[in-house]
Scaffold this active site. Structure first.
Site, PDB file in Angstrom:
ATOM      1  N   ASP A 230      29.671 -33.426 145.369  1.00 21.41           N
ATOM      2  CA  ASP A 230      30.445 -33.145 146.579  1.00 21.41           C
ATOM      3  C   ASP A 230      31.805 -32.549 146.236  1.00 21.41           C
ATOM      4  OD1 ASP A 230      28.535 -33.879 148.395  1.00 21.41           O
ATOM      5  OD2 ASP A 230      29.252 -35.939 148.595  1.00 21.41           O
TER       6      ASP A 230
ATOM      7  N   ASP B 235      32.063 -38.618 144.118  1.00 24.87           N
ATOM      8  CA  ASP B 235      30.784 -37.908 143.990  1.00 24.87           C
ATOM      9  C   ASP B 235      31.032 -36.538 143.360  1.00 24.87           C
ATOM     10  OD1 ASP B 235      27.757 -37.857 145.582  1.00 24.87           O
ATOM     11  OD2 ASP B 235      28.600 -36.002 144.781  1.00 24.87           O
TER      12      ASP B 235
ATOM     13  N   ARG C  54      16.382 -39.266 144.375  1.00 19.38           N
ATOM     14  CA  ARG C  54      16.112 -40.694 144.292  1.00 19.38           C
ATOM     15  C   ARG C  54      15.169 -41.112 145.428  1.00 19.38           C
ATOM     16  NH1 ARG C  54      20.157 -45.779 143.811  1.00 19.38           N
ATOM     17  NH2 ARG C  54      21.303 -44.450 142.414  1.00 19.38           N
TER      18      ARG C  54
ATOM     19  N   THR D 111      11.646 -46.737 146.200  1.00 16.17           N
ATOM     20  CA  THR D 111      11.662 -47.345 144.851  1.00 16.17           C
ATOM     21  C   THR D 111      13.034 -47.238 144.194  1.00 16.17           C
ATOM     22  OG1 THR D 111      11.089 -45.281 143.760  1.00 16.17           O
ATOM     23  CG2 THR D 111       9.252 -46.651 144.517  1.00 16.17           C
TER      24      THR D 111
HETATM   25  N1  URA Z   1      27.287 -39.822 140.627  1.00 16.95           N
HETATM   26  C1  URA Z   1      28.512 -39.375 141.009  1.00 16.95           C
HETATM   27  O1  URA Z   1      28.665 -38.224 141.394  1.00 16.95           O
HETATM   28  N2  URA Z   1      29.548 -40.235 140.943  1.00 16.95           N
HETATM   29  C2  URA Z   1      29.427 -41.510 140.528  1.00 16.95           C
HETATM   30  O2  URA Z   1      30.427 -42.240 140.482  1.00 16.95           O
HETATM   31  C3  URA Z   1      28.146 -41.954 140.142  1.00 16.95           C
HETATM   32  C4  URA Z   1      27.099 -41.093 140.201  1.00 16.95           C
END
Ligand code: URA
Length: 209
Positions: free
Chosen positions: A203, A200, A104, A108
């Protein structure tokens, strides 16, 4: 309008509950994602065509059916998509695997492609784009656009958990791409996390933070 398929098989829902649980450790998280991916692969391939061939059983000749038509390809979005690949390959071992890497742009906030590597015959395959979390839809849309730009037009999107915002974004931009998910959650928070979601995905899958 693309179709939304919710894979609500009880085993998928059961395993998804433990994937969500913050007390599930990395090893179990990875194994559960792998198992759900296998079960979802069963659902996502429900519409693939069959043809009839003749086989010789030990005692007779039989007309029997085999998978025909377009071969499949898997395109995980790096890195969290990787965690679903092996589970799908258990059911579809002949699928080829490409990869798309996106980051990302901090200015932007738009996804930028930093890596793409596709099977040489990708244009003639049905490609399943894989990302466990369909949040804003930005990454999924960028991945789908990257594939269409390279002539791949038979596409499906496979996610564990989707936010309504992400589903709408993909359906608006790519009405030809069906979406397969295990659950549709409530909404996105201010940081783009799916609520309640699972945190996430990358992770949790790789034990990073
Ligand atoms: N990406 C993730 O890993 N978790 C989310 O809740 C949103 C995007």
């Amino acid at each position: 309008m693309s179709k939304l398929f919710i894979c609500d098989h009880p085993l998928i829902q059961h395993k998804l509950t433990f994937i969500r649980d913050k007390n599930t450790n990395t090893k179990d998280f990875r194994e559960l994602v792998d198992e759900v991916a296998t079960l979802m692969a069963y659902e996502i391939t429900r519409d693939i065509p069959l043809e009839t061939i003749t086989v010789h059983t030990p005692v007779a000749e039989a007309e029997a059916r085999v998978v025909s038509g377009r071969m499949l390809g898997l395109v995980p979005i790096l890195r969290a998509g990787l965690g679903m690949v092996d589970g799908i390959l258990k059911l579809i071992p002949s699928a080829k695997v490409g990869h798309i890497g996106l980051f990302r742009d901090p200015q932007t906030l738009q996804p930028v492609e930093y890596y793409i590597n596709l099977p040489t015959d990708a244009v003639s395959r049905t490609l399943i784009v894989i990302d466990p979390m369909l949040a804003t839809g930005g990454s999924a849309n960028a991945a789908i656009e990257a594939l269409k730009k390279r002539g791949c037009f038979h596409l499906k999107l496979m996610c564990l958990i989707a936010a309504p915002e992400g589903i709408k974004a993909v359906q608006d931009a790519h009405p030809d791409v069906d979406i397969h998910v295990a659950a549709v959650d409530q909404h996105l928070d201010d940081h783009g996390y799916i609520i309640p979601g699972l945190g996430d995905a990358g992770d949790r899958m790789f034990g990073t933070k």
